[in-house]
Write a protein that holds these residues in place. Structure first.
Motif, mmCIF file in Angstrom:
data_model
loop_
_atom_site.group_PDB
_atom_site.id
_atom_site.type_symbol
_atom_site.label_atom_id
_atom_site.label_comp_id
_atom_site.label_asym_id
_atom_site.label_seq_id
_atom_site.Cartn_x
_atom_site.Cartn_y
_atom_site.Cartn_z
ATOM 1 N N GLU A 48 6.947 9.231 8.539
ATOM 2 C CA GLU A 48 5.968 9.028 7.649
ATOM 3 C C GLU A 48 6.502 8.952 6.220
ATOM 4 O O GLU A 48 7.257 9.376 5.873
ATOM 5 N N LYS A 49 5.313 8.976 5.263
ATOM 6 C CA LYS A 49 6.131 8.295 4.086
ATOM 7 C C LYS A 49 6.668 9.477 3.629
ATOM 8 O O LYS A 49 5.889 10.336 3.320
ATOM 9 N N THR A 102 6.954 0.631 0.862
ATOM 10 C CA THR A 102 7.295 1.797 -0.459
ATOM 11 C C THR A 102 5.999 0.872 -1.460
ATOM 12 O O THR A 102 5.446 -0.273 -1.347
ATOM 13 N N ARG A 114 4.911 6.624 -3.021
ATOM 14 C CA ARG A 114 4.959 6.665 -1.568
ATOM 15 C C ARG A 114 6.309 5.809 -0.909
ATOM 16 O O ARG A 114 5.803 4.483 -0.653
ATOM 17 N N PHE A 137 8.914 4.604 1.635
ATOM 18 C CA PHE A 137 9.661 3.884 3.202
ATOM 19 C C PHE A 137 10.148 4.456 3.403
ATOM 20 O O PHE A 137 11.010 4.969 2.675
ATOM 21 N N PRO A 138 10.094 5.629 4.541
ATOM 22 C CA PRO A 138 10.961 5.763 4.803
ATOM 23 C C PRO A 138 12.913 5.346 5.343
ATOM 24 O O PRO A 138 12.747 4.843 5.485
ATOM 25 N N THR A 183 1.094 7.254 6.356
ATOM 26 C CA THR A 183 1.352 6.843 4.671
ATOM 27 C C THR A 183 1.100 8.177 3.764
ATOM 28 O O THR A 183 1.266 7.700 2.638
#
Length: 470
Positions: free
Chosen positions: A221-222, A317, A344, A346-347, A411
């Motif tokens: 998850e972001k 992202t 948001r 990116f992991p 997201t």
């Protein structure tokens, strides 16, 4: 307070004694589950007016009635938030050296006004094959399934090889309040430490006709982060405009944010998603998905997939302007303009990396860029190995024959960012299905299918045993 809790426990025990008879007749305890689910939904846990503490105490009473002892349960209530309590319960295993499994669910809900709803949002209604009530889908359905699961296992005399832990927490739905999952991860990781956690997240997806399309599994998850952009100017009389203008500077900065594209990244979750979705979609979309997995720098594939808002958000992202305020009079040059940019992330990406990229894109020393709130943890994407995916595929094949399993990346965000950041890889899936409206979670007349919820209960009863006996 102790007297109130004791009376509450006695009341719950009396209710449970009657439910046990019905559970025995049903064979799988469905009447007892329905009673538990009803009690949880009808305990108002909305922020400011409800009490997660009361909900946790009621679930504690049910667990103790099933045979759990004080040493098996941690009821936690922070001094700063007396209504935001939660609990952790453990079903002890037979002594396997493997780390436990954690079942994580939040019991708080978003606010709901009676005058807006068709039915009272804090009364559980069953109509036309649907359960209605605030939280039935997000997240009290799963919280009820997980609590019921530990009760059933205890009643069955089942002893897993590894411990199974349950955490019911508050604070997931509201920013700036006491968050139980965050607090546990930071202050009592020993209570919840596990090899991995199962959390809320992806629904099984139904089409408009109610046919199962895919069983989605959130494998990443972001990360949520807000930034504040600000421009300042001496201002002046609007009848004598000058080239330098705080609003124009902000407009240029926001255009730069809009035009900037963070690089495409792929992790285990998105690789599996696009690989499997390619077979479902086919055609040019399917070809683009295969291409982006093979080469994340494929510009043509990226352009094709970015036409879809969800796919575009899964590739990178994203940052977007969400609020703006500025100026102080209609006849004066603006002195200050502020804007919020919501990202948001990116992991695995650091917040300061995103901040630096935005500053480079804006490229204007007259525009300040600062964090709005504390920096979010740079939560990595957990590995998606066969030890996680194979049991899900096996049970889906039994409970939902023919439905493909589709790993995905959320997201948005959930409490999984805290447990994953604490070193507990967290995967999100409900086990039941929702249609295109996703049960109207957070909206009016939230609902979940009765049959679907019961199938989800059956699904988790099988799945958690597979994990616990690995």
């Amino acid at each position: 307070m102790r007297l109130k809790a004791l009376l509450l426990a006695l009341t719950s025990l009396m209710a449970l004694s009657g439910q046990a008879v019905a559970a025995d007749r049903s064979g799988d305890g469905e009447p007892a589950f329905r009673a538990l689910f009803k009690e949880l939904v009808e305990t108002n846990t909305a922020p400011g007016v409800g009490s997660c503490t009361l909900a946790a105490q009621r679930m504690e009473a049910r667990l103790k009635a099933a045979g759990y002892s004080d040493t098996d349960i941690h009821l936690f209530i922070h001094d700063s938030a007396p209504n935001d309590g939660g609990l952790v319960a453990t079903l002890k295993g037979s002594g396997s050296t493997k780390k436990p499994i954690l079942l994580l669910a939040h019991i708080d809900v978003v606010a709901a006004k009676r005058e807006d709803w068709t039915r009272d949002p804090f009364i559980l209604f069953e109509e036309d094959g649907q359960f209605y009530g605030r939280g039935v889908a997000d997240d009290k359905g799963q919280a009820a399934i997980f609590t019921d699961l530990l009760i059933r296992y205890k009643q069955e005399g089942y002893r897993p090889k590894r411990d199974i832990k349950l955490a019911l927490t508050c604070g997931e739905e509201t920013e700036g309040v006491f968050n139980g999952a965050k607090w546990l991860s930071e202050h009592h990781k020993d209570w919840i430490d596990a090899a991995f956690a199962i959390n809320e997240g992806a629904y099984g997806a139904d089409d408009a006709e109610g046919q199962h399309v895919s069983f989605d599994v959130e494998a990443a998850e972001k990360v949520y982060q807000d930034f504040t952009l600000e421009t300042d100017n001496p201002g002046g009389h609007s009848s004598r405009p000058v080239p330098e203008n705080a609003i124009y500077d902000m407009a240029d900065a926001l255009k730069a944010v809009s035009a900037y594209r963070f690089p495409v990244r792929i992790n285990d979750a998105t690789r599996e998603y696009f690989t499997r979705m390619a077979d479902i979609k086919g055609g040019e979309d399917g070809a683009a998905m295969r291409a982006i997995v093979a080469n994340p720098h494929d510009a043509a594939a990226e352009a094709r997939l970015s036409q879809d808002a969800m796919w575009q958000a899964m590739l990178r992202t994203t940052c977007v302007a969400t609020m703006i305020e500025g100026g102080h009079a209609v006849n004066a040059l603006p002195q200050t303009v502020k804007a919020n940019v919501n990202c948001r992330i990116f992991p695995g990406t650091q917040v300061d990396e995103v901040q630096a990229a935005l500053a480079t894109a804006i490229n204007n020393p007259k525009v300040s860029l600062t964090l709005n709130g504390a920096p979010s943890p740079a939560t990595p994407a957990p590995p998606l190995g066969r030890d996680i995916l194979a049991p899900i595929e096996k049970v889906v094949a039994e409970v939902y024959p023919g439905v493909p399993v589709l790993p995905t990346m959320e997201t948005g965000a959930s409490d999984g960012i805290y447990t994953t950041a604490a070193g507990i890889p967290t995967y999100g899936f409900y086990g039941f299905f929702e249609g295109p409206d996703e049960g109207n979670i957070h909206g009016l007349n939230e609902h979940v299918g009765v049959k679907s919820l019961m199938e989800g209960r059956r699904f988790f009863h099988k799945l958690v045993k597979l994990y616990a006996d690995q």
